[in-house]
Design a protein around this motif. Sequence first.
Motif, PDB file in Angstrom:
ATOM      1  N   PHE A 106       1.402  -8.091   1.770  1.00  0.00           N
ATOM      2  CA  PHE A 106       2.384  -7.025   1.614  1.00  0.00           C
ATOM      3  C   PHE A 106       1.964  -5.842   2.484  1.00  0.00           C
ATOM      4  CE2 PHE A 106       2.414  -9.598  -2.150  1.00  0.00           C
ATOM      5  CZ  PHE A 106       3.724  -9.643  -2.596  1.00  0.00           C
ATOM      6  N   TYR A 113      -2.103  -6.238  -0.915  1.00  0.00           N
ATOM      7  CA  TYR A 113      -1.295  -5.066  -0.564  1.00  0.00           C
ATOM      8  C   TYR A 113      -2.105  -4.162   0.355  1.00  0.00           C
ATOM      9  CZ  TYR A 113       2.186  -6.253  -4.103  1.00  0.00           C
ATOM     10  OH  TYR A 113       3.173  -6.884  -4.826  1.00  0.00           O
ATOM     11  N   LEU A 136       1.896   1.508  -5.250  1.00  0.00           N
ATOM     12  CA  LEU A 136       1.776   0.058  -5.155  1.00  0.00           C
ATOM     13  C   LEU A 136       1.326  -0.583  -6.465  1.00  0.00           C
ATOM     14  CD1 LEU A 136       0.160  -0.316  -1.618  1.00  0.00           C
ATOM     15  CD2 LEU A 136       2.543  -0.707  -2.278  1.00  0.00           C
ATOM     16  N   ILE A 138      -5.021  -4.525  -4.296  1.00  0.00           N
ATOM     17  CA  ILE A 138      -4.450  -3.402  -3.564  1.00  0.00           C
ATOM     18  C   ILE A 138      -5.565  -2.745  -2.760  1.00  0.00           C
ATOM     19  CG2 ILE A 138      -3.238  -1.202  -3.726  1.00  0.00           C
ATOM     20  CD1 ILE A 138      -2.118  -2.120  -6.421  1.00  0.00           C
ATOM     21  N   SER A 175       6.023  -4.163   1.102  1.00  0.00           N
ATOM     22  CA  SER A 175       5.507  -3.940  -0.247  1.00  0.00           C
ATOM     23  C   SER A 175       6.614  -3.698  -1.274  1.00  0.00           C
ATOM     24  CB  SER A 175       4.554  -2.742  -0.249  1.00  0.00           C
ATOM     25  OG  SER A 175       5.208  -1.579   0.238  1.00  0.00           O
TER      26      SER A 175
END
Length: 327
Positions: free
Chosen positions: A191, A168, A234, A227, A214
């Motif tokens: 993402f 992410y 997130l 992340i 995302s």
Amino acid sequence: MKAMVLEKPGTSLSLVDRPDPMPGPGEIRLKVEACAVCRTDLHVVEGDLPQPKLPLVPGHEIVGIVDLVGEGVSRSRLGQRVGVPWLGHTCGHCPYCISGAENLCDQPLFTGYTRDGGFASHVVADEHFAFELDATADPVSLAPLLCAGLVGWRCLKKAGDGRRLGIYGFGAAAHIITQVAIWQGRELFAFTRPGDSQAQEFARSLGVRWAGSSDELPGVELDAAIIFASVGALVPAALRAVRKGGRVVCGGIHMSDIPSMPYELLWEERELVSVANLTRRDAEEFFPIAQRAQVCTHTKTYPLEQANQALGDLRMGRLSGAAVLTL
């Protein structure tokens, strides 16, 4: 020496002339060749991280040549190309240092935060936190490895051995660690911010299996997710994407608040962990692996005096890969 200096958080850096710094006992001085620009630098400049040394020279992804050594340092280090990372010094005697978790040291110093960093022509560093680098490599290509690479590597280790890995926030750290993870034989899922087609295409060019927004799910359950973006929202999104028993790793030093979420996202033995800083052991592991995996860093260079422009491009998401300042 020339340096870009932060006088007060929330203000622009100023180009200043300073006397050349002198290394103390156990220290070395580098003539800086390149210094990558990290999101942590942005957090420092914008005041998200409290109590920086002021005035401050930011920058902690430093590549340079040793041109002066302090007392107790072997003169054989003169002329070496070395890299200086975020963790700039540890006490060596607290319980964390003794146990091998020096990244959690009780009395650390951080490059470009509590000691001056590499947005300058010269920088002084603790010789024990300066890693010898390939003298034949391109210093611009090496610079992002000193934080984006090292912290990304620590995140990848924390994520475990699962085959399907989500990333992410597809910036500097993501593009490096994606190459390592694919070399390891994993399937990668990228993402990005909704609508960021440029970042998604960049991720696909590196070989990810899937790239999307995302707020989407990739159609398969992930074994783990990392992340890198500093967006607390997130966390529930990543927990929703991982399988039972999966793990979500938060790789940033700063993140906005994590919103309230239903316990069922964490239930079924999903794990949420964070990564703090790095250790010298991480560097000993990562640099050889990056070489074997033939990691290619994607960079955009800026002259030192354009550090504010580099920070602005990072802030606005205008970069694919890493920004690097050069002298």
